[in-house]
Design an enzyme around this catalytic site. Structure first.
Site, mmCIF file in Angstrom:
data_model
loop_
_atom_site.group_PDB
_atom_site.id
_atom_site.type_symbol
_atom_site.label_atom_id
_atom_site.label_comp_id
_atom_site.label_asym_id
_atom_site.label_seq_id
_atom_site.Cartn_x
_atom_site.Cartn_y
_atom_site.Cartn_z
ATOM 1 N N CYS A 1 0.829 -1.200 0.000
ATOM 2 C CA CYS A 1 0.000 0.000 0.000
ATOM 3 C C CYS A 1 0.869 1.259 0.000
ATOM 4 O O CYS A 1 1.975 1.264 0.508
ATOM 5 C CB CYS A 1 -0.850 0.037 1.265
ATOM 6 S SG CYS A 1 -1.780 -1.458 1.534
ATOM 7 N N ARG B 1 2.638 1.029 -5.928
ATOM 8 C CA ARG B 1 2.812 0.268 -4.688
ATOM 9 C C ARG B 1 1.637 -0.670 -4.433
ATOM 10 O O ARG B 1 1.756 -1.665 -3.716
ATOM 11 C CB ARG B 1 2.939 1.221 -3.496
ATOM 12 C CG ARG B 1 4.135 2.119 -3.562
ATOM 13 C CD ARG B 1 4.200 2.973 -2.322
ATOM 14 N NE ARG B 1 4.459 2.156 -1.147
ATOM 15 C CZ ARG B 1 5.644 1.864 -0.678
ATOM 16 N NH1 ARG B 1 6.717 2.330 -1.277
ATOM 17 N NH2 ARG B 1 5.806 1.115 0.384
ATOM 18 N N TRP C 1 -3.091 -2.461 -1.460
ATOM 19 C CA TRP C 1 -2.750 -3.794 -1.943
ATOM 20 C C TRP C 1 -3.277 -4.735 -0.864
ATOM 21 O O TRP C 1 -2.752 -4.786 0.234
ATOM 22 C CB TRP C 1 -1.235 -3.920 -2.090
ATOM 23 C CG TRP C 1 -0.770 -5.183 -2.734
ATOM 24 C CD1 TRP C 1 -0.704 -5.467 -4.063
ATOM 25 C CD2 TRP C 1 -0.256 -6.348 -2.058
ATOM 26 N NE1 TRP C 1 -0.194 -6.725 -4.261
ATOM 27 C CE2 TRP C 1 0.089 -7.289 -3.065
ATOM 28 C CE3 TRP C 1 -0.057 -6.694 -0.722
ATOM 29 C CZ2 TRP C 1 0.627 -8.533 -2.759
ATOM 30 C CZ3 TRP C 1 0.482 -7.937 -0.425
ATOM 31 C CH2 TRP C 1 0.805 -8.846 -1.443
ATOM 32 N N ASN D 1 -0.426 0.927 6.093
ATOM 33 C CA ASN D 1 0.294 -0.010 5.230
ATOM 34 C C ASN D 1 0.926 -1.037 6.154
ATOM 35 O O ASN D 1 1.725 -0.677 7.018
ATOM 36 C CB ASN D 1 1.372 0.754 4.438
ATOM 37 C CG ASN D 1 2.317 -0.176 3.714
ATOM 38 O OD1 ASN D 1 1.972 -1.322 3.421
ATOM 39 N ND2 ASN D 1 3.507 0.311 3.408
ATOM 40 N N GLY D 2 0.564 -2.310 6.001
ATOM 41 C CA GLY D 2 1.141 -3.345 6.872
ATOM 42 C C GLY D 2 0.065 -4.317 7.314
ATOM 43 O O GLY D 2 -1.006 -4.394 6.707
ATOM 44 N N GLU E 1 15.021 -15.884 -14.033
ATOM 45 C CA GLU E 1 14.600 -14.483 -14.119
ATOM 46 C C GLU E 1 13.759 -14.241 -15.380
ATOM 47 O O GLU E 1 12.746 -13.532 -15.334
ATOM 48 C CB GLU E 1 15.846 -13.580 -14.085
ATOM 49 C CG GLU E 1 15.604 -12.101 -14.259
ATOM 50 C CD GLU E 1 14.695 -11.466 -13.198
ATOM 51 O OE1 GLU E 1 14.349 -12.125 -12.213
ATOM 52 O OE2 GLU E 1 14.327 -10.298 -13.403
ATOM 53 N N LYS F 1 9.965 -12.874 -15.285
ATOM 54 C CA LYS F 1 9.537 -11.657 -15.996
ATOM 55 C C LYS F 1 8.324 -11.962 -16.864
ATOM 56 O O LYS F 1 7.367 -11.199 -16.897
ATOM 57 C CB LYS F 1 10.637 -11.102 -16.906
ATOM 58 C CG LYS F 1 11.780 -10.359 -16.313
ATOM 59 C CD LYS F 1 11.468 -9.045 -15.648
ATOM 60 C CE LYS F 1 11.018 -9.234 -14.231
ATOM 61 N NZ LYS F 1 11.963 -9.097 -13.179
ATOM 62 N N GLU G 1 5.075 -12.743 -14.664
ATOM 63 C CA GLU G 1 4.479 -11.675 -13.846
ATOM 64 C C GLU G 1 3.802 -10.598 -14.674
ATOM 65 O O GLU G 1 2.844 -9.988 -14.213
ATOM 66 C CB GLU G 1 5.475 -11.077 -12.848
ATOM 67 C CG GLU G 1 6.612 -10.302 -13.441
ATOM 68 C CD GLU G 1 7.615 -9.848 -12.397
ATOM 69 O OE1 GLU G 1 7.248 -9.677 -11.234
ATOM 70 O OE2 GLU G 1 8.784 -9.658 -12.763
ATOM 71 N N HIS H 1 14.893 -34.777 -16.396
ATOM 72 C CA HIS H 1 14.382 -35.440 -15.193
ATOM 73 C C HIS H 1 12.923 -35.090 -14.919
ATOM 74 O O HIS H 1 12.443 -35.257 -13.807
ATOM 75 C CB HIS H 1 15.256 -35.071 -13.983
ATOM 76 C CG HIS H 1 16.675 -35.500 -14.149
ATOM 77 N ND1 HIS H 1 17.085 -36.813 -14.077
ATOM 78 C CD2 HIS H 1 17.782 -34.777 -14.453
ATOM 79 C CE1 HIS H 1 18.376 -36.887 -14.295
ATOM 80 N NE2 HIS H 1 18.827 -35.657 -14.535
ATOM 81 N N LYS I 1 5.035 -3.137 -5.888
ATOM 82 C CA LYS I 1 6.459 -2.880 -6.103
ATOM 83 C C LYS I 1 7.289 -3.193 -4.876
ATOM 84 O O LYS I 1 8.395 -3.702 -4.963
ATOM 85 C CB LYS I 1 6.633 -1.410 -6.491
ATOM 86 C CG LYS I 1 8.066 -1.025 -6.825
ATOM 87 C CD LYS I 1 8.497 -1.680 -8.105
ATOM 88 C CE LYS I 1 9.957 -1.471 -8.405
ATOM 89 N NZ LYS I 1 10.471 -2.475 -9.344
HETATM 90 C C1 F6R Z 1 10.030 -9.148 -9.847
HETATM 91 C C2 F6R Z 1 10.094 -8.319 -8.667
HETATM 92 C C3 F6R Z 1 10.082 -8.957 -7.338
HETATM 93 C C4 F6R Z 1 11.130 -8.293 -6.419
HETATM 94 C C5 F6R Z 1 11.009 -8.828 -4.993
HETATM 95 C C6 F6R Z 1 12.071 -8.249 -4.096
HETATM 96 O O1 F6R Z 1 10.084 -8.399 -11.007
HETATM 97 O O2 F6R Z 1 10.164 -7.111 -8.774
HETATM 98 O O3 F6R Z 1 10.294 -10.317 -7.418
HETATM 99 O O4 F6R Z 1 12.396 -8.543 -6.941
HETATM 100 O O5 F6R Z 1 9.750 -8.512 -4.484
HETATM 101 O O6 F6R Z 1 11.988 -6.862 -4.026
HETATM 102 P P1 F6R Z 1 13.191 -5.979 -3.520
HETATM 103 O O7 F6R Z 1 14.309 -6.129 -4.479
HETATM 104 O O8 F6R Z 1 12.641 -4.584 -3.499
HETATM 105 O O9 F6R Z 1 13.562 -6.477 -2.165
#
Ligand code: F6R
Length: 608
Positions: free
Chosen positions: A2, A27, A74, A100-101, A481, A485, A488, A504, A603
């Protein structure tokens, strides 16, 4: 997670709050709301869905008032509906609160409040907190908030206003970020600096257990008891233009394209070419202390965890220190073997990820030295670790992490040089590593000049709902990765696997409809991965290979290739990941997905 914002000053709060929420929408974006105080009481407006729904609702009837709070949500407790959106008010309707939390003991507090006659209109833990503050209110909002927070367990960043005290805004933090902005006769509070920048650059970073009491002309910071706390005022040195889209269709594309610069910024000032090493002053570790490190644990989440895996290859190969990479969410609840000879490295773009923060705190409690590789300056992780280095990648707004990843790998390369040269790495190897590192920004530029090729490949390969990403050695984390990408932002199910592990199990999935992306630069395991490509082709799989220039062997086998320039094996991830970021971007755009704000994501994940 949030986003929260609060304002007190001479201006009309509603417009200002909505603009601030727009900047923080990344966020969380499942509902939004504002509350302002004016002569006739509290005006609360909320709407489920995107912020634009709230904007539509208030257009033409902007609640007036010069003190207010705003929230973009969120969901944690309760579905993303209008009743569950913040702000929440207390039983009397005098107090409004945003949060937020997660309040972990909200269930028991709710039960007690119900017994005492309270009625609730939402399923949220936040409404429970608002009611508790209201019940404890005896003429001082500051004291009521402090008393309520002494009763709650969990994580919070909150902002609270009360019609009885229209010239006060109270905010507090424990585990969720909160920044105070100090302007000319106006004060702000927000989850991050982005909404503050157009108003002020003077900020205070609140720490856990701290409360701030804001008036138009003053502020005070205290703890939940009565202790006054002196806090330094910091100056933010990046500007608004850096977080705006600058002509790109999406933040994600902008951030992918910024990588030549962001990577150069991460490396700038750290490389000592003559000595073949790196200067990382922020580590706060002497040569002797670094020499005494017996083991390194890297801990992180998501994309940052993937960069940690690449760090493991670099550090073990060049510095010869044993490295383990752990999901922060697992590390924090195990009984890990850690002592004062363990160096624990936390990697985080936001510097606020709750699991990573908790893992680092646990490591410290057990006597380890902790360092952070963090992007956001002044973030909680950056402030709590014993040392570290900032990534200097610039603000990352797109929810899918891109430029932070390459900068994290670069920061790990700096760490490798620093530790490696004390132990195992020769000056010549160090210089060679530095030369290759400094060539990377221009090599990424070359890749970016061929984005049209990737647009075509995105269209040609990703027509179904599944994809497999395979890599070996240091490019196995890149496979993870690439798959992350894709899933998501385009909602295509994708899996990353070590290429040899495919036989396997996942090999059963391969047929002519399954796109298989191989990350196969010319490196020490090249011949092995060529055999893996043969195995996929033999089963009718469709192969797209990210490979080195002039690799005729792979060009002959694969259905399509995208080539990357030559670099040292250990540095290839910083090149191979770029086409994968662009592929997922173009696939998501073609599928009409919201690239910068994918569903269910946030984010900065400040809850566990
Ligand atoms: C994927 C992504 C998330 C963050 C993860 C950690 O694109 O953005 O998987 O990498 O939530 O976030 P940070 O790096 O901010 O600790």
């Amino acid at each position: 997670m949030c986003g929260i914002v609060g304002y007190i000053g001479p201006k009309q709060a509603t417009t200002l709050l909505l603009e601030a929420l727009r900047r923080m929408e990344y966020r969380g974006y499942d509902s939004a709301g504002i509350a302002v105080i004016n002569g006739t009481g509290l005006k609360v407006r909320k709407a489920a869905g995107k912020l634009s729904n709230l904007e539509k609702q208030v257009a033409g009837d902007l609640p007036r008032g010069t003190v207010g709070i705003g929230h973009t949500r969120w969901a944690t407790h309760g579905a993303p509906t209008t009743p569950n959106a913040h702000p929440h008010t207390d039983q009397s309707g005098r107090i409004a609160l945003i949060h937020n939390g997660i309040i972990e003991n909200s269930g028991s507090i709710r039960k007690a409040l119900l017994k005492r006659g309270h009625t609730f209109t939402s399923e949220t833990d936040t409404e429970v907190l608002a009611h508790l503050v209201g019940e404890l209110y005896q003429g001082s909002l500051e004291e009521a908030v402090a008393a309520a927070l002494r009763e709650v367990d969990g994580a919070y960043g909150i902002a609270v206003i009360c019609t009885e005290e229209p010239d006060v805004l109270v905010a507090a933090r424990n585990g969720s970020p909160l920044i105070v902005g100090i302007g000319e006769s106006e004060r702000f509070v927000a989850s991050d600096a982005s909404p503050l920048l157009e108003h002020t650059r003077s900020v205070i970073y609140l720490d856990d257990g701290e409360m701030v009491i804001l008036t138009r002309d003053g502020y005070r910071v205290r703890d939940l008891e009565v202790k006054h706390i002196d806090k330094p005022v910091n100056q933010i040195d990046w500007d608004l233009a850096t977080i705006e889209r600058g002509g790109y269709e999406h933040f994600m594309l902008k951030e992918i394209c910024e990588q030549p610069e962001s990577l150069a910024n991460t490396l700038r000032g750290h490389l000592l070419e003559d000595e073949g090493t790196a200067r990382v002053a922020g580590l706060n570790l002497t040569d002797d202390e670094l020499m005494s490190v017996e083991r390194i644990i890297i801990t992180a989440c998501g994309t940052s965890w993937h960069s940690g895996l690449i760090g493991e290859y670099m550090l073990e190969e060049l510095a010869r220190v044993p490295v383990e990479v752990e999901y922060a969410s697992e590390f924090r609840y195990r009984n890990p073997v850690v002592n004062d000879r363990t160096l624990v490295v936390g990697i985080s773009q936001s510097g606020e990820t709750a699991d990573t923060l908790a893992a680092l705190r646990e490591a410290r409690r057990r006597g380890a030295r902790t360092i952070g590789l963090v992007n956001v300056v002044g973030s909680t992780i950056a402030r709590e670790v014993d040392g570290g280095t900032y990534l200097h990648a610039g603000p990352e707004v797109g929810v899918a992490s891109t430029k932070a990843f390459t900068s994290q790998v670069a920061a790990l390369a700096l760490l490798t040089l620093r530790i490696g040269r004390l132990r195992n790495l020769s000056i010549l190897q160090g210089r060679q590593f530095i030369q290759a590192l400094t060539s990377l920004p221009a090599q990424i530029e070359q890749i970016l000049s061929r984005t049209d090729e990737l647009k075509v490949l995105a269209e040609r390969f990703f027509t179904g709902n599944n994809a497999l990403y395979l890599g070996r050695g240091v490019n196995f984390p890149v496979a993870l990765e690439g798959a992350l990408k894709l899933k998501e932002i385009s909602y295509i199910h994708a899996e990353g696997y070590p290429a040899a592990e495919m036989k396997h199990g996942p090999i059963a999935l391969i047929d002519e409809n399954m796109p298989v992306v191989f990350i196969a630069p010319r490196d020490a395991v090249h011949s092995k991965i060529v055999s893996n490509i043969e195995e996929v082709k033999a089963r009718g799989g469709k192969v797209l290979a990210i490979c080195s220039e002039h690799d005729t062997e792979i060009e002959r086998l694969a259905d399509a290739t995208f080539t990357i320039p030559q670099t040292l094996d250990l540095l290839t991830p910083m090149l191979t990941v770029v086409p994968l970021q662009l592929l997922s971007y173009y696939v998501a755009v073609r599928r009409g997905c919201n690239v910068d704000q994918p569903r269910n994501l946030a984010k900065s994940v400040t809850v566990e």
